[in-house]
Design a protein around this motif. Sequence first.
Motif, short mmCIF file in Angstrom:
data_model
loop_
_atom_site.label_atom_id
_atom_site.label_comp_id
_atom_site.label_asym_id
_atom_site.label_seq_id
_atom_site.Cartn_x
_atom_site.Cartn_y
_atom_site.Cartn_z
N ARG A 51 17.09 10.18 13.87
CA ARG A 51 16.33 11.41 12.99
C ARG A 51 17.35 12.06 12.49
NH1 ARG A 51 13.39 13.24 18.17
NH2 ARG A 51 12.33 14.86 16.69
N VAL A 52 18.63 12.37 13.08
CA VAL A 52 19.57 13.14 12.45
C VAL A 52 20.39 12.31 11.32
CG1 VAL A 52 21.87 14.48 12.77
CG2 VAL A 52 19.93 14.28 14.41
N GLY A 62 19.47 12.58 3.30
CA GLY A 62 18.64 13.17 2.22
C GLY A 62 17.02 12.81 2.61
N CYS A 63 16.87 11.93 3.73
CA CYS A 63 15.41 11.42 3.91
C CYS A 63 15.10 11.53 5.21
CB CYS A 63 15.49 9.82 3.41
SG CYS A 63 15.96 9.43 1.95
N PRO A 64 14.66 12.79 5.52
CA PRO A 64 13.96 12.94 6.83
C PRO A 64 12.88 11.97 7.22
CG PRO A 64 13.61 14.97 5.47
CD PRO A 64 14.45 14.05 4.80
N GLY A 86 7.14 13.38 9.67
CA GLY A 86 6.33 13.55 11.01
C GLY A 86 7.29 14.39 11.68
N ASP A 87 8.88 14.21 11.55
CA ASP A 87 9.76 14.76 12.56
C ASP A 87 9.95 16.24 12.28
OD1 ASP A 87 12.09 15.42 14.06
OD2 ASP A 87 13.47 13.82 13.26
N GLN A 88 9.33 17.00 13.20
CA GLN A 88 9.23 18.36 13.18
C GLN A 88 10.51 19.04 13.56
OE1 GLN A 88 6.26 19.44 12.45
NE2 GLN A 88 5.36 17.57 12.60
N LYS A 89 11.28 18.51 14.19
CA LYS A 89 12.69 19.07 14.52
C LYS A 89 13.79 18.80 13.38
CE LYS A 89 13.80 19.05 19.01
NZ LYS A 89 14.02 18.89 20.32
N TYR A 90 13.55 17.93 13.01
CA TYR A 90 14.61 17.40 11.78
C TYR A 90 14.12 17.53 10.35
CZ TYR A 90 17.50 16.64 15.83
OH TYR A 90 18.06 16.77 17.10
N GLY A 91 12.89 17.80 10.08
CA GLY A 91 12.32 17.78 8.84
C GLY A 91 11.13 18.76 8.85
#
Length: 243
Positions: free
Chosen positions: A170-171, A177-179, A182-187
């Motif tokens: 995810r990180v 540059g491409c989160p 659906g990632d609420q924490k890192y995007g």
Amino acid sequence: MSHDVHKTGDIEILYEDNHLLGITKPVNVPTQEDASGDPDLLTLLKQDLKERYNKPGNVYLGLVHRLDRPVGGAMIFAKTSKAASRLSETVRGRHFRKIYAAVVHGKLPARQGTLKHTLLKDSKTNTVTAVPKGTPGGKDAVLDYEVVGETDRYSLVHIELHTGRSHQIRVQMKEAGCPLFGDQKYGAKINKPGQQIALWSVIAALPHPVTKDEVMLQSLPAREFPWAEWPLDIYEKAFTLKI
């Protein structure tokens, strides 16, 4: 190689013998007990083993690797402490292959490549950040990726992890540059609340702790958005492991 797939409650069993239990982890179930108090995978599986085999007392089940709570897919557990310690050595020696499918926003800088970062976890906030190499507490994170499908907005990515850092994919994808979708924490800026993160453990492969034969668990995400943006044959072609 692997035994017939069957269900135990709501959890699909991909492989089972006297030493190992391989399952498809459902999304949004914590791997082990956490502050939420929600039912966790380890407890559910122990309970199931106790009932299926009519075992008195405590049932042993060893956690060998973890998947983030919102992530689903192939996962292996050890049914004996001997198997657990041997599998821990396998993980340390990097003989445990972990391949993921991810849907990310945008297009990665190259069709394939290796991402290397130093990651630092903040346990208080349960977040991970990329930091300069040499930062105290920072850990090396390495993955290989290959883009196997694209639409106007999204890319389907084959990822092989070489290190097992918390929130690593995810990180690292965010840093590229491409989160992840659906990632609420890192995007959070690009994703909508309530979207399910598009990260799936497709293959977990390792030498059996006793027989040394290769054990390979395979699992594909459900045919729903955004996974269904690409035909099934792309997954079947891109997410196979030559043993």
